[in-house]
Motif scaffolding. Structure first.
Motif, PDB file in Angstrom:
ATOM      1  N   ASN A 101      -1.701  16.580  -4.643  1.00  0.00           N
ATOM      2  CA  ASN A 101      -0.653  17.453  -5.319  1.00  0.00           C
ATOM      3  C   ASN A 101       0.461  17.938  -4.059  1.00  0.00           C
ATOM      4  OD1 ASN A 101      -1.829  16.868  -7.662  1.00  0.00           O
ATOM      5  ND2 ASN A 101      -2.933  18.830  -7.434  1.00  0.00           N
TER       6      ASN A 101
ATOM      7  N   VAL B 164      -6.196   4.752 -10.363  1.00  0.00           N
ATOM      8  CA  VAL B 164      -7.678   4.740 -10.374  1.00  0.00           C
ATOM      9  C   VAL B 164      -8.290   5.912 -10.267  1.00  0.00           C
ATOM     10  CG1 VAL B 164      -9.815   3.565  -9.503  1.00  0.00           C
ATOM     11  CG2 VAL B 164      -7.428   2.306  -9.653  1.00  0.00           C
TER      12      VAL B 164
ATOM     13  N   LEU C  80       0.757  -1.163   0.008  1.00  0.00           N
ATOM     14  CA  LEU C  80      -0.058   0.161  -0.011  1.00  0.00           C
ATOM     15  C   LEU C  80       0.734   1.212  -0.075  1.00  0.00           C
ATOM     16  CD1 LEU C  80      -2.855  -1.087   2.129  1.00  0.00           C
ATOM     17  CD2 LEU C  80      -3.142  -0.190   0.129  1.00  0.00           C
ATOM     18  N   ARG C  81       0.192   2.116  -0.946  1.00  0.00           N
ATOM     19  CA  ARG C  81       1.449   3.438  -1.064  1.00  0.00           C
ATOM     20  C   ARG C  81       0.608   4.213  -1.729  1.00  0.00           C
ATOM     21  NH1 ARG C  81       6.640   1.751  -3.176  1.00  0.00           N
ATOM     22  NH2 ARG C  81       6.558  -0.005  -1.913  1.00  0.00           N
ATOM     23  N   LEU C  82       0.733   5.607  -1.586  1.00  0.00           N
ATOM     24  CA  LEU C  82       0.335   6.578  -2.594  1.00  0.00           C
ATOM     25  C   LEU C  82       1.534   7.095  -3.401  1.00  0.00           C
ATOM     26  CD1 LEU C  82      -1.837   8.888  -0.691  1.00  0.00           C
ATOM     27  CD2 LEU C  82      -2.631   7.356  -2.134  1.00  0.00           C
ATOM     28  N   GLY C  83       2.351   6.157  -3.834  1.00  0.00           N
ATOM     29  CA  GLY C  83       3.562   6.568  -4.605  1.00  0.00           C
ATOM     30  C   GLY C  83       3.381   6.704  -5.973  1.00  0.00           C
ATOM     31  N   LEU C  84       4.353   7.024  -6.470  1.00  0.00           N
ATOM     32  CA  LEU C  84       4.262   7.551  -7.894  1.00  0.00           C
ATOM     33  C   LEU C  84       3.676   6.291  -8.770  1.00  0.00           C
ATOM     34  CD1 LEU C  84       8.314   8.136  -8.153  1.00  0.00           C
ATOM     35  CD2 LEU C  84       5.980  10.016  -8.041  1.00  0.00           C
TER      36      LEU C  84
ATOM     37  N   PHE D 186       1.575  16.599  -1.527  1.00  0.00           N
ATOM     38  CA  PHE D 186       2.494  15.501  -1.140  1.00  0.00           C
ATOM     39  C   PHE D 186       3.499  14.862  -2.104  1.00  0.00           C
ATOM     40  CE2 PHE D 186       0.323  15.981   2.484  1.00  0.00           C
ATOM     41  CZ  PHE D 186       0.033  14.823   3.426  1.00  0.00           C
ATOM     42  N   GLN D 187       2.967  15.097  -3.401  1.00  0.00           N
ATOM     43  CA  GLN D 187       3.940  14.912  -4.662  1.00  0.00           C
ATOM     44  C   GLN D 187       5.271  15.768  -4.486  1.00  0.00           C
ATOM     45  OE1 GLN D 187       1.137  14.029  -7.485  1.00  0.00           O
ATOM     46  NE2 GLN D 187       0.697  12.403  -6.448  1.00  0.00           N
TER      47      GLN D 187
END
Lengths: 193, 573
Positions: free
Chosen positions: A85, A73, A18-22, A87-88
């Motif tokens: 945005n 998704v 699980l991650r909100l990665g790239l 966090f990126q």
């Protein structure tokens, strides 16, 4: 039950994935999701790749075109795009943090972008590569052992400090330039400070 | 029959602050309607397309404060295309032309332009308060206009807006004569600000109570501002990075200690954790703490900080606090009413964020908790049942399990029972967001028990139309229903069409409803706007193929018919 097999597969991956990665790191999750969704949905249309409906929804198309799928998704997880945005990579907004690096005895200086490095290990590795030398191991009590070099930097107050004493974030915000000291001068800084 | 002279009625109505009360009162009889409408100063419009500016001003000539909401909620998650709508300009224009004495404008999810801000700043002499939440379309030039022209500006509050930063001098545009600022929040601006201008502005704003800085304001400037503004109640720091041994930091500590009134703290957009001890003295008094953008604070430091915050009522944090950290929150923050745990960026970290354990701990330790937003990796039915028992007072319960179709990892069952327990126990529940593996059963429970439910968010849930029908049938107070990726189709959509006039809106995307179903609905219910969003070209090619599935449908009740500003890709049926 067929579906529980799918879920067990999910779980093993999910625990570590699980991650909100790239983009690109989400693939396994999406593939499982799409197969799960297909199990749930009665309509066979959704299982088709893009399909006759010309489904414009990025999810289905990208899910099915497996390995290259880079799209997230759309709409999930439900996090405000402003938050996502912010966090990126913040470095998109800020310009690089270039500082001069000098090495005693070298004919010319170099410049590096401090923002690019994640921490001291990363930075020192890069410096070692750049100047073809070894800097040695850092220890709080004794500075850098095992080498005749000591990495130092000039801070906002104009003082020359040993690299590695303060937290990384503080270092990057106060470092004005780097200097790799050599020989006896280095010894002075490295030991018994 | 009117037993009271109108002045008395008006005086009584003055005590009615809530919109619902005023709305109810206006329905009693014609004379009450008349008195109410001439005395109403604050109006809330939940959907800017439900009514138009002219009718608004016609009915409420003494309008002073307007709140407008534009795009549907799922626009927050990129489900609504860029030019969909929600423009505020026509409202500002109409109010300006008809001489409305506007003092306050609050907008959420609307498109605001620099021209609009310029017009706003020039048209209303008494304008005092501008609050923009999740808006877009403007730049710092628009802010410069507000700063320059609004002589009595008290409040400029920008929350999570997408603002194009022209790195101009908007802060310098506040004239020297402007001393009225009470609240200034520019945390969402990405660019540099003129620090000297900021310091001067702060120095002359002696009524300042709330200040939220952006990341470009360094600790040094913060220290100078705080030294002059010890009366602050609400502070959002920008960058919180310094050498703890420096003079600057020492001065900051001194300044903070004098800020005895700070009850709300946020920001830390950049932070060196070793600087955090400076704020410990004010932690004791904090009732609100928002660290959800403080990525630089890791779990252990978060925990250390939280231990000082015994009076917290509202806490927004990142999930790097972990289950253990939530345990600390549970034992420290006994007054906690609202908790939001957001996912942090897990770049290569791989450590577990929060799970059901953390939530159970919170529910056990914080009996006053009534509002929750919780992003987690997993959830179990047992945990939800425990939470429901511990906290029967939930009014808002939003659970987001990152993998949206995951079952209970212990029992491999769907999470129907867990959510069922929540709706059964929390009789005052007004807002609910579901996630995890869910069947029609959960909707049966919701329809049966969630009597006060006003807003429901559904994703990847349900097996058949029955699910959606249970909700439409059972939830009498339902106002907003938003559904994505769930197998609900025309049967669910069309069984009770009258229901939608009792609701503000319905959103369905990636469901099973077809073009034909939507057309039927639109035909039966002329007072609904049924909008289809077509991003692909397929629908354009075959607009008469009623069997095609509709990718995104948004319908809402409206008194003014189809909107005239819809872009090409939005069809109002």
């Amino acid at each position: 039950m067929e579906s529980s097999v799918v879920y067990e597969g999910d779980l093993n991956l999910k625990a570590t994935e699980l991650r909100l990665g790239l983009p690109g790191t989400d693939e396994p999750e999406k593939q499982n999701m799409s197969s799960v969704r297909n199990n749930k949905r009665a309509s066979p249309d959704m299982a088709e790749d893009g399909g006759s409906k010309g489904d414009s929804d990025a999810k289905n198309g990208d899910c099915e075109s497996a390995p290259a799928a880079k799209a997230q998704v759309v709409g999930w997880p439900p996090i405000r795009s402003y938050r996502k945005n912010s966090f990126q990579t913040k470095t998109e907004v800020e310009t690089g943090m270039y500082v001069k690096v000098s090495m005693d005895g070298a004919p010319y200086l170099r410049k590096i972008d401090l923002k690019v490095y994640k921490g001291y290990a990363d930075l020192l590795q890069a410096v070692e590569n750049m100047f073809k030398l070894t800097i040695g191991e850092y220890s709080e009590g004794e500075g850098y052992k095992g080498s005749e070099y000591a990495p130092t930097y000039e801070d906002k107050d104009g003082d020359w400090m040993l690299v590695g004493d303060v937290p990384w974030d503080m270092f990057t915000s106060s470092c004005k330039r780097l200097r790799i000291m050599k020989g006896s001068e280095a010894k002075g800084l490295a030991c018994g400070v | 029959m009117n037993y009271f002279p109108e002045e008395v009625l008006e005086h009584v109505f003055d005590f009615l602050k809530s919109h619902r009360d005023r709305n109810a009162v206006s329905l009693v009889c014609k004379s009450w309607y008349r008195v109410e409408r001439f005395s109403r100063e604050r109006v809330f419009i939940g959907n800017c397309y439900a009514i138009n500016p002219d009718r608004l001003i016609e009915r409420f000539p003494r309008l002073r404060s307007l709140t407008l909401k534009g795009k549907p909620h799922f626009a927050d998650f990129n489900l609504v295309p860029h030019d969909w709508g929600g423009f505020v300009y026509p409202w500002i224009d109409a109010m300006a032309k008809r001489g409305v004495n506007l003092e306050e404008l609050r907008l959420k999810r609307m498109v605001v332009s620099d021209e609009g801000l310029e017009l706003l700043s020039r048209s209303f002499v008494n304008f005092k308060s501008l609050i923009l939440v999740s808006c877009e379309g403007f730049t710092t030039d628009g802010l410069a206009a507000i700063a320059s022209n609004c002589r009595f500006l008290r409040e400029l509050d920008l929350q999570e807006n997408e603002v194009e930063d022209h790195r101009g001098q908007w802060l310098s545009c506040f004239p020297d004569s402007c001393t009225s600022l009470v609240s200034l929040n520019f945390a969402c601006l990405k660019g540099e600000v003129n620090l000297a201008a900021l310091e001067r502005l702060m120095a002359r704003s002696c009524n300042l109570r709330s200040l939220k800085l952006n990341h470009a304001v360094p600790l040094d400037t913060l220290q100078k501002i705080l030294a002059q503004a010890p009366q602050l109640v609400d502070l959002g720091t920008g960058s919180f990075v310094s050498d703890p041994d420096s003079e600057t930091f020492r001065r900051l500590r001194t300044a903070i200690q004098k800020c005895a009134s700070i009850k709300s703290l946020s920001g830390f957009l950049e932070v060196a954790p070793c600087c955090l001890p400076a704020i410990y003295p004010i932690c004791l008094n904090l009732t609100t703490l928002n660290l959800s953008y403080a990525q630089g604070i890791h779990g252990s430091e978060l925990i250390k900080l939280i231990r000082h915050c015994g009076k917290l009522q509202r806490l927004w944090i990142l999930d790097c606090i972990g289950d253990k950290g939530l345990g600390v929150v549970a034992s420290t923050c006994k007054e906690l009413q609202e908790l939001r745990v957001f996912p942090s960026d897990l770049h290569g970290d791989g450590h577990a964020a929060v799970t059901e354990e953390g939530l159970v701990a919170i529910s056990a330790g914080c009996p006053k908790l009534h509002s929750l937003l919780y992003f987690c990796q997993q959830m179990t039915n047992a945990a939800l049942i425990t939470v429901a028992k511990n906290c029967p007072n939930f009014t808002r319960f939003r659970l987001c399990i990152i993998n949206p179709t995951i079952p209970d990892p212990v029992t491999m069952q769907p999470l129907d029972e867990g959510f069922g327990a929540i709706v059964q126990s929390c009789k005052g529940l007004r807002r609910l967001s579901l996630s995890g593996l869910l069947t029609d059963q959960v909707f049966l429970y919701i329809g049966m028990y969630a009597e006060q439910l006003e807003m429901l968010s559904v994703a990847f849930a349900g097996d058949s139309d029955k699910g959606m029908l249970c909700v439409l049938n059972g939830c009498k107070k339902l106002k907003k229903l938003e559904i994505m990726d769930s197998p609900f189709g025309n049967l669910a959509l069309l069984t009770d069409v009258g229901k939608y006039e009792t609701m503000r809106s319905l959103w369905m995307s990636s469901c099973e409803v077809t073009l034909g179903g939507c057309k039927t609905l639109a035909k039966k219910m002329p007072r609904l706007n049924v909008e289809i969003i077509n991003e692909g070209d397929q629908m354009e090619a075959t607009p008469d193929d009623d069997r095609q599935k509709v990718e995104k449908m948004y319908l809402y009740r409206s008194l003014v018919g189809a909107r005239r500003d819809a872009p090409d890709f939005v069809w109002t049926l």
